[in-house]
Write a protein that holds these residues in place. Structure first.
Motif, PDB file in Angstrom:
ATOM      1  N   LEU A  69       0.817  -1.208   0.000  1.00 18.36           N
ATOM      2  CA  LEU A  69       0.000   0.000   0.000  1.00 18.36           C
ATOM      3  C   LEU A  69       0.856   1.266   0.000  1.00 18.36           C
ATOM      4  N   VAL A  70       2.038   1.198   0.599  1.00 17.56           N
ATOM      5  CA  VAL A  70       2.910   2.376   0.670  1.00 17.56           C
ATOM      6  C   VAL A  70       3.184   2.931  -0.719  1.00 17.56           C
ATOM      7  N   ARG A  71       3.502   2.060  -1.662  1.00 24.62           N
ATOM      8  CA  ARG A  71       3.792   2.513  -3.033  1.00 24.62           C
ATOM      9  C   ARG A  71       2.586   3.208  -3.646  1.00 24.62           C
ATOM     10  N   VAL A  72       1.405   2.636  -3.440  1.00 22.39           N
ATOM     11  CA  VAL A  72       0.178   3.237  -3.978  1.00 22.39           C
ATOM     12  C   VAL A  72      -0.072   4.587  -3.323  1.00 22.39           C
ATOM     13  N   SER A  77      -0.284  10.423  -3.289  1.00 21.32           N
ATOM     14  CA  SER A  77       0.205  11.650  -2.678  1.00 21.32           C
ATOM     15  C   SER A  77       0.828  12.560  -3.736  1.00 21.32           C
ATOM     16  N   ARG A  78       1.646  11.988  -4.618  1.00 20.28           N
ATOM     17  CA  ARG A  78       2.259  12.780  -5.701  1.00 20.28           C
ATOM     18  C   ARG A  78       1.199  13.382  -6.620  1.00 20.28           C
ATOM     19  N   GLN A  79       0.086  12.669  -6.782  1.00 23.28           N
ATOM     20  CA  GLN A  79      -1.007  13.177  -7.618  1.00 23.28           C
ATOM     21  C   GLN A  79      -1.868  14.205  -6.882  1.00 23.28           C
ATOM     22  N   GLY A  80      -1.570  14.429  -5.618  1.00 26.48           N
ATOM     23  CA  GLY A  80      -2.314  15.415  -4.834  1.00 26.48           C
ATOM     24  C   GLY A  80      -3.673  14.921  -4.371  1.00 26.48           C
ATOM     25  N   LEU A  81      -3.873  13.613  -4.329  1.00 31.56           N
ATOM     26  CA  LEU A  81      -5.171  13.055  -3.972  1.00 31.56           C
ATOM     27  C   LEU A  81      -5.299  12.720  -2.485  1.00 31.56           C
ATOM     28  N   ILE A  82      -4.158  12.487  -1.829  1.00 22.77           N
ATOM     29  CA  ILE A  82      -4.153  12.219  -0.393  1.00 22.77           C
ATOM     30  C   ILE A  82      -3.053  13.017   0.277  1.00 22.77           C
ATOM     31  N   GLU A  83      -3.171  13.147   1.589  1.00 18.56           N
ATOM     32  CA  GLU A  83      -2.117  13.744   2.408  1.00 18.56           C
ATOM     33  C   GLU A  83      -1.892  12.831   3.599  1.00 18.56           C
ATOM     34  N   ARG A  84      -0.649  12.759   4.017  1.00 18.47           N
ATOM     35  CA  ARG A  84      -0.321  12.074   5.270  1.00 18.47           C
ATOM     36  C   ARG A  84      -0.065  13.161   6.300  1.00 18.47           C
ATOM     37  N   ARG A  85      -0.847  13.119   7.389  1.00 16.34           N
ATOM     38  CA  ARG A  85      -0.703  14.127   8.442  1.00 16.34           C
ATOM     39  C   ARG A  85      -0.405  13.431   9.765  1.00 16.34           C
ATOM     40  N   LEU A 101      -8.883  17.613  -3.994  1.00 17.10           N
ATOM     41  CA  LEU A 101      -8.777  16.965  -5.304  1.00 17.10           C
ATOM     42  C   LEU A 101      -9.114  15.474  -5.188  1.00 17.10           C
ATOM     43  N   GLY A 102      -8.678  14.839  -4.090  1.00 17.78           N
ATOM     44  CA  GLY A 102      -9.001  13.440  -3.848  1.00 17.78           C
ATOM     45  C   GLY A 102     -10.493  13.221  -3.699  1.00 17.78           C
TER      46      GLY A 102
END
Length: 154
Positions: A69-72, A77-85, A101-102
């Protein structure tokens, strides 16, 4: 002599095979719209969870190993669809959030899913579908304790 097993004895294998075929049909429909199952499934689960969740929780929902899942998640994240906080309750953990955007992408995915599902369900009555969903809920309730016992982190 003809072997005619009961519906109860046929259910498990039939349901399993149907679930795989259903998923392949939806994956093909979404692929035609430029979406891969590796990316659309985690996004939908994030939305369905209703809140930010850990990578481990998301991996359980998606049904993949955390390292896969990390790779996905890196791609999303690079596509701006998720953020890790950072997780306020655990400084070591990060929570995964959908970005604006996600959220828009999930809306597009759900629309495409509905279109694909509509084709598969076209001649079924809403009442029949509601009955199936009620049955799924009962089965899911029985499965929850078994699933929860395997996840000792909760």
């Amino acid at each position: 002599m003809t072997h005619n097993p009961s519906p109860r004895s046929r259910f498990g294998i039939r349901f399993s095979i149907l679930a795989r075929r259903w998923r392949r049909a939806l994956d093909a429909h979404l692929a035609a719209a430029g979406l891969t199952d590796a990316t659309w499934v985690p996004l939908v689960h994030l939305r369905e969870s209703g809140h930010a969740i850990t990578q481990k929780e998301l991996a359980l929902l998606v049904g993949v190993d955390g390292s896969s899942l990390v790779r996905v998640l890196d791609i999303l994240s690079r596509q701006g669809l998720i953020e890790r906080r950072p997780d306020a309750s655990d400084g070591r953990a990060r929570l995964i959030h959908l970005t604006e955007l996600g959220e828009q992408r999930v809306t597009e995915i759900l629309k495409a899913l509905r279109e694909g599902e509509e084709r598969l369900l076209v001649d079924l009555a809403d009442s029949d579908i509601a009955t199936m969903l009620e049955c799924f809920d009962k089965i899911e309730e029985r499965l929850a304790p078994a699933t929860d016992s395997k996840d000792t982190s909760r």
